[in-house]
Design a protein around this motif. Structure first.
Motif, mmCIF file in Angstrom:
data_model
loop_
_atom_site.group_PDB
_atom_site.id
_atom_site.type_symbol
_atom_site.label_atom_id
_atom_site.label_comp_id
_atom_site.label_asym_id
_atom_site.label_seq_id
_atom_site.Cartn_x
_atom_site.Cartn_y
_atom_site.Cartn_z
ATOM 1 N N THR A 23 0.832 -1.206 0.000
ATOM 2 C CA THR A 23 0.000 0.000 0.000
ATOM 3 C C THR A 23 0.866 1.255 0.000
ATOM 4 O O THR A 23 0.598 2.215 -0.732
ATOM 5 C CB THR A 23 -0.917 0.000 1.233
ATOM 6 O OG1 THR A 23 -1.720 -1.178 1.229
ATOM 7 C CG2 THR A 23 -1.816 1.223 1.227
ATOM 8 N N VAL B 98 -1.624 11.372 1.898
ATOM 9 C CA VAL B 98 -2.367 12.563 1.460
ATOM 10 C C VAL B 98 -1.901 13.781 2.232
ATOM 11 O O VAL B 98 -1.674 14.855 1.654
ATOM 12 C CB VAL B 98 -3.881 12.330 1.646
ATOM 13 C CG1 VAL B 98 -4.651 13.633 1.413
ATOM 14 C CG2 VAL B 98 -4.379 11.250 0.690
ATOM 15 N N PRO C 241 -3.269 -0.105 6.103
ATOM 16 C CA PRO C 241 -3.497 0.523 4.783
ATOM 17 C C PRO C 241 -4.255 1.843 4.841
ATOM 18 O O PRO C 241 -3.885 2.799 4.147
ATOM 19 C CB PRO C 241 -4.281 -0.557 4.033
ATOM 20 C CG PRO C 241 -3.797 -1.839 4.625
ATOM 21 C CD PRO C 241 -3.573 -1.557 6.072
ATOM 22 N N SER C 242 -5.284 1.977 5.648
ATOM 23 C CA SER C 242 -6.046 3.229 5.669
ATOM 24 C C SER C 242 -5.230 4.370 6.253
ATOM 25 O O SER C 242 -5.248 5.497 5.737
ATOM 26 C CB SER C 242 -7.337 3.033 6.480
ATOM 27 O OG SER C 242 -7.032 2.673 7.828
ATOM 28 N N ALA D 118 0.986 3.955 -3.030
ATOM 29 C CA ALA D 118 0.499 5.316 -2.779
ATOM 30 C C ALA D 118 1.565 6.372 -3.053
ATOM 31 O O ALA D 118 1.255 7.482 -3.492
ATOM 32 C CB ALA D 118 0.004 5.441 -1.343
ATOM 33 N N THR D 119 2.830 6.042 -2.792
ATOM 34 C CA THR D 119 3.900 7.038 -2.947
ATOM 35 C C THR D 119 4.670 6.904 -4.247
ATOM 36 O O THR D 119 5.380 7.839 -4.640
ATOM 37 C CB THR D 119 4.886 6.919 -1.777
ATOM 38 O OG1 THR D 119 5.449 5.587 -1.757
ATOM 39 C CG2 THR D 119 4.185 7.197 -0.457
ATOM 40 N N GLU E 290 -2.653 5.559 3.659
ATOM 41 C CA GLU E 290 -3.218 6.445 2.631
ATOM 42 C C GLU E 290 -3.483 7.834 3.178
ATOM 43 O O GLU E 290 -3.231 8.844 2.509
ATOM 44 C CB GLU E 290 -4.502 5.823 2.086
ATOM 45 C CG GLU E 290 -4.266 4.530 1.295
ATOM 46 C CD GLU E 290 -5.569 3.871 0.879
ATOM 47 O OE1 GLU E 290 -6.631 4.357 1.311
ATOM 48 O OE2 GLU E 290 -5.516 2.878 0.115
ATOM 49 N N ASP E 291 -3.979 7.922 4.426
ATOM 50 C CA ASP E 291 -4.236 9.237 5.024
ATOM 51 C C ASP E 291 -2.942 10.023 5.202
ATOM 52 O O ASP E 291 -2.879 11.222 4.901
ATOM 53 C CB ASP E 291 -4.940 9.072 6.375
ATOM 54 C CG ASP E 291 -6.339 8.493 6.234
ATOM 55 O OD1 ASP E 291 -6.895 8.590 5.111
ATOM 56 O OD2 ASP E 291 -6.864 7.952 7.215
#
Length: 508
Positions: free
Chosen positions: A223, A277, A269-270, A227-228, A273-274
């Motif tokens: 993840t 962002v 994972p959540s 994401a990055t 992602e936060d």
């Protein structure tokens, strides 16, 4: 009895009227007092409202007065700075005028000497013509041709030496003036030494954090990398994680997000992602601050916000271990200083130097070299045409349309080759030395070529039977031009052409 009754009734009516009158009068008195009290309250409220409004007006007046005072002080400072610039410009104009007057005097003296020499030559020519006519009784045209051939043979060496002297003096004057201007500009620049570029490493509080970063069946690390857009190297070093990515901005976002996750301790994972962002938002704010900081340092204004963001991204890009934003700021200062020395607009030169490498901050969506892409971007946001051309032409990909393009080329080279600015590998050094030797050896009449002093000098040995002295001088210029056109190198390269003949005999 009836009379008494009537009188009593009459008196009762009168008493009732009196009581009614008294009650009515009291009511009116109370009503009047209530009205008077309300009027007093309203009057007090009106006075208070008037005082508040007056206080607010006075406060606004004082604020506007302070704003105007600050604006006037700022304007006075700007006028003082402009006055000092005009004064310096006047001094430079005076110095240039004095130099021009001196050149005119030297030219007038040279013209007088040339006139005297022409007069003497005419006298000698007439004398020779008369003597030849007296001695040989030749025709006028035959004697003239003979005299001209004789004069050419006698003056050929002197003309060659005079030509070499004049060319050498002109080149020396130009080189001396250029050296003076460049040194004056470079000595006013405070440069930071080059820092070695290192990989982005995040230290871990404990070794067990590696397992939490990886997660069950690798969910967390997948993840994070997705994401990055980066790659995490977990097992390379103890108590640390290596972040790998070609894009330095993404690498910095990954570092910020990973450090935030380690501080929080909850890695799933959540949350990943936060944090990514939030790291992207922090990165956007950071690049804007970096871009605005560069503009404040250079005292530049009227720059589009998108261009400011691109400037901030240059902070995270390196060129041979040289920070590109710091390099751009240094080039801008050098451009402004050199422009002031030679009478150009320093603000235009400063903008051209700052924006010349802005194309390095864009991604693959833009096609073309960084010079042409950067020029197209600043043109899109309304930059001056001279600045646009200077950015596009600083690698000679397009033709230079003004002197500002040459300024950017010179300042870019100065910033890149100053001591400590960039680091070079041993392979690049060896390749550069071999290229210098190959360029020299490829010229006609060259027998050997050696690059010495770490590539700072090349010594060229020519065949004396093939190459004469004048051709050897021209060969040095040709090699210099080829090296300047074909190679990128720090500092300067001195070309030394050696033409030597040796004769030996052995007596027995």
């Amino acid at each position: 009895m009836n009379f008494d009754y009537i009188i009593g009734g009459f008196l009762g009516v009168i008493v009732g009227i009196l009581l009614t009158y008294i009650a009515t009068k009291r009511h009116f008195v109370r009503l009047e007092e209530a009205l008077r009290s309300r009027f007093d309250v309203e009057a007090r409220e009106a006075r208070l409202a008037q005082k508040e409004e007056q206080s607010e007006l006075e406060l606004n007046y004082r604020n506007k007065e302070l704003d105007l005072t600050r604006a006037i002080a700022t304007r006075e400072d700007e006028l003082k700075i402009r006055a000092r610039e005009l004064e310096r410009e006047g001094e430079r104009q005076s110095e240039q005028q004095a130099q021009v007057d001196l050149k005119f005097k030297e030219l007038a003296r040279e013209q007088r000497l040339l006139g005297d020499a022409e007069h003497e030559a005419e006298k000698i020519r007439r004398l020779y013509r008369l003597k030849l006519h007296q001695i040989t009784q030749m025709e006028r045209d035959e004697a003239r041709q003979l005299l001209m051939k004789s004069t050419e043979r006698e003056c050929e060496q002197e003309i060659r030496e005079l030509r070499q002297s004049l060319l050498g003096r002109a080149e020396a004057d130009v080189a001396s003036e250029a050296r003076r201007i460049l040194l004056a500009a470079m000595q006013r620049i405070t440069s930071q030494p080059m820092n070695d570029a290192t990989a982005t490493v995040v230290n871990l509080p404990s070794e067990e954090m590696k397992g939490r970063i990886i997660g069950r069946e690798g969910r967390n690390i997948r993840t994070f990398e997705h994401a990055t857009g980066t790659t995490l190297m977990i097992d390379e070093t103890p108590d640390s994680v290596l972040i790998s990515c070609f894009d330095p901005v993404r690498r910095e976002i990954a570092r910020i997000a990973l450090e935030a996750l380690l501080r929080d301790g909850r890695i799933h994972p959540s949350s990943i992602e936060d944090e990514v962002v939030r790291a992207e938002e922090e990165m956007r704010a950071n690049v804007i601050d970096l871009g605005e900081g560069a503009l404040r340092k250079l005292r530049l204004h009227d720059v589009h916000p998108e261009v400011v963001a691109l400037l901030g991204k240059l902070h995270y890009r390196l060129s041979n271990n040289q920070n590109t934003l710091a390099h751009s700021v240094e080039v801008a200062n050098l451009c402004a200083l050199i422009a002031s020395e030679i009478g150009l607009d320093p603000m235009i030169a400063k903008r051209a130097g700052l924006f010349h490498d802005i194309g390095k901050a864009v991604d693959e969506d833009y096609e073309g070299s960084h010079a042409t892409v950067g020029a197209e971007i600043i043109k899109q946001y309304g930059e001056d045409a001279r600045v646009v051309n200077a950015a596009a032409a600083h690698h000679q990909e397009v033709s230079a349309e003004s002197a500002y393009a040459g300024l950017v080329m010179v300042a870019d080279s100065l910033s890149a080759v100053r001591p400590g600015a960039r680091a070079s590998s041993i392979d690049g050094f060896i390749q550069r030395v071999r290229s210098i030797e190959d360029i020299a050896a490829a010229q006609a009449g060259v027998s050997e070529a050696y690059a010495v002093q770490a590539g700072r000098e090349v010594r060229v040995i020519v065949e004396p039977e093939i190459v004469n002295d004048e051709e050897a001088r021209q060969l040095a210029r040709t090699i210099r031009q080829r090296i300047e056109e074909q190679l990128n190198y720090p500092g300067t390269v001195e070309i030394t052409v050696i033409r030597e003949q040796r004769f030996s005999e052995t007596a027995v």
